[in-house]
Design a protein around this motif. Sequence first.
Motif, short mmCIF file in Angstrom:
data_model
loop_
_atom_site.label_atom_id
_atom_site.label_comp_id
_atom_site.label_asym_id
_atom_site.label_seq_id
_atom_site.Cartn_x
_atom_site.Cartn_y
_atom_site.Cartn_z
N GLY A 1 0.82 -1.21 0.00
CA GLY A 1 0.00 0.00 0.00
C GLY A 1 0.86 1.26 0.00
O GLY A 1 2.09 1.19 0.02
N PRO A 2 0.21 2.45 -0.01
CA PRO A 2 0.95 3.71 -0.17
C PRO A 2 1.64 4.22 1.10
O PRO A 2 2.54 5.05 1.02
CB PRO A 2 -0.12 4.69 -0.63
CG PRO A 2 -1.39 4.14 -0.06
CD PRO A 2 -1.23 2.64 -0.06
N VAL A 3 1.23 3.76 2.29
CA VAL A 3 1.87 4.20 3.53
C VAL A 3 2.12 2.99 4.43
O VAL A 3 1.43 1.98 4.35
CB VAL A 3 1.01 5.24 4.30
CG1 VAL A 3 0.88 6.53 3.52
CG2 VAL A 3 -0.35 4.68 4.65
N GLN A 4 3.14 3.12 5.29
CA GLN A 4 3.49 2.08 6.24
C GLN A 4 3.81 2.73 7.59
O GLN A 4 4.37 3.83 7.63
CB GLN A 4 4.72 1.30 5.78
CG GLN A 4 4.48 0.41 4.59
CD GLN A 4 3.55 -0.72 4.94
OE1 GLN A 4 3.82 -1.52 5.81
NE2 GLN A 4 2.43 -0.78 4.24
N PRO A 5 3.47 2.08 8.70
CA PRO A 5 3.78 2.65 10.01
C PRO A 5 5.27 2.50 10.33
O PRO A 5 5.89 1.48 10.04
CB PRO A 5 2.94 1.82 10.97
CG PRO A 5 2.74 0.51 10.27
CD PRO A 5 2.71 0.84 8.80
N CYS A 6 5.81 3.55 10.94
CA CYS A 6 7.20 3.51 11.38
C CYS A 6 7.33 2.44 12.47
O CYS A 6 6.51 2.40 13.40
CB CYS A 6 7.61 4.87 11.93
SG CYS A 6 9.24 4.88 12.71
N PRO A 7 8.33 1.57 12.40
CA PRO A 7 8.47 0.53 13.42
C PRO A 7 8.86 1.09 14.79
O PRO A 7 8.67 0.42 15.80
CB PRO A 7 9.57 -0.38 12.87
CG PRO A 7 10.26 0.40 11.82
CD PRO A 7 9.31 1.44 11.33
N CYS B 1 7.97 4.62 16.00
CA CYS B 1 6.96 5.50 16.62
C CYS B 1 5.54 5.24 16.14
O CYS B 1 4.59 5.75 16.70
CB CYS B 1 7.33 6.96 16.39
SG CYS B 1 7.10 7.53 14.69
N GLY B 2 5.37 4.47 15.06
CA GLY B 2 4.04 4.15 14.55
C GLY B 2 3.44 5.16 13.60
O GLY B 2 2.35 4.96 13.08
N GLN B 3 4.13 6.27 13.35
CA GLN B 3 3.62 7.29 12.43
C GLN B 3 3.56 6.72 11.01
O GLN B 3 4.47 6.02 10.58
CB GLN B 3 4.52 8.53 12.44
CG GLN B 3 4.09 9.60 11.45
CD GLN B 3 4.95 10.85 11.55
OE1 GLN B 3 5.42 11.20 12.62
NE2 GLN B 3 5.16 11.52 10.43
N ASN B 4 2.47 7.04 10.28
CA ASN B 4 2.37 6.59 8.88
C ASN B 4 3.36 7.35 8.02
O ASN B 4 3.46 8.57 8.11
CB ASN B 4 0.95 6.80 8.34
CG ASN B 4 0.02 5.69 8.77
OD1 ASN B 4 0.46 4.60 9.10
ND2 ASN B 4 -1.26 5.97 8.78
N CYS B 5 4.08 6.61 7.19
CA CYS B 5 5.11 7.18 6.33
C CYS B 5 4.84 6.76 4.89
O CYS B 5 4.43 5.63 4.63
CB CYS B 5 6.49 6.68 6.75
SG CYS B 5 6.89 7.03 8.48
N SER B 6 5.10 7.69 3.96
CA SER B 6 4.90 7.40 2.54
C SER B 6 5.89 6.36 2.06
O SER B 6 7.07 6.39 2.43
CB SER B 6 5.06 8.68 1.71
OG SER B 6 4.07 9.60 2.06
N LEU B 7 5.39 5.48 1.23
CA LEU B 7 6.23 4.43 0.65
C LEU B 7 6.71 4.88 -0.72
O LEU B 7 5.95 5.43 -1.51
CB LEU B 7 5.43 3.13 0.51
CG LEU B 7 6.24 1.97 -0.04
CD1 LEU B 7 6.37 0.90 1.02
CD2 LEU B 7 5.57 1.41 -1.26
N ARG B 8 7.98 4.68 -1.00
CA ARG B 8 8.54 4.91 -2.32
C ARG B 8 9.39 3.69 -2.65
O ARG B 8 9.59 2.82 -1.79
CB ARG B 8 9.35 6.21 -2.38
CG ARG B 8 10.53 6.26 -1.45
CD ARG B 8 11.24 7.62 -1.49
NE ARG B 8 12.18 7.77 -0.41
CZ ARG B 8 13.37 7.22 -0.33
NH1 ARG B 8 13.79 6.44 -1.31
NH2 ARG B 8 14.16 7.41 0.69
N THR B 9 9.85 3.62 -3.86
CA THR B 9 10.72 2.50 -4.22
C THR B 9 12.03 3.03 -4.78
O THR B 9 12.10 4.13 -5.32
CB THR B 9 10.06 1.58 -5.26
OG1 THR B 9 9.77 2.33 -6.43
CG2 THR B 9 8.79 0.96 -4.72
#
Length: 91
Positions: free
Chosen positions: A38-44, A46-54
Amino acid sequence: MPFKQAHPTRTAELCDLAQALTRGTIEQLLRSDTQRLGPVQPCPQCGQNCSLRTEPRDLVVRGATVHYDEPVCHCPACRRDFFPSPRRTPA
């Protein structure tokens, strides 16, 4: 007489075909895993949603080069990069 000695060209063609099949299969599996994230993932941390890129990466697998768009996230709060992977369901 062994097949490889009797048919050297055919053996080389079969090896090339097997490498191409392996490369294509691995590329498809990696692409499928990345799409499941998906487009966002939680930081391992702090849990904040972060944008995913490749980021493009080449992997060498048994003599074949596999092109891989590796998923990468950056957490601005923690100032860290992380490399998410899809959750596996138990078999």
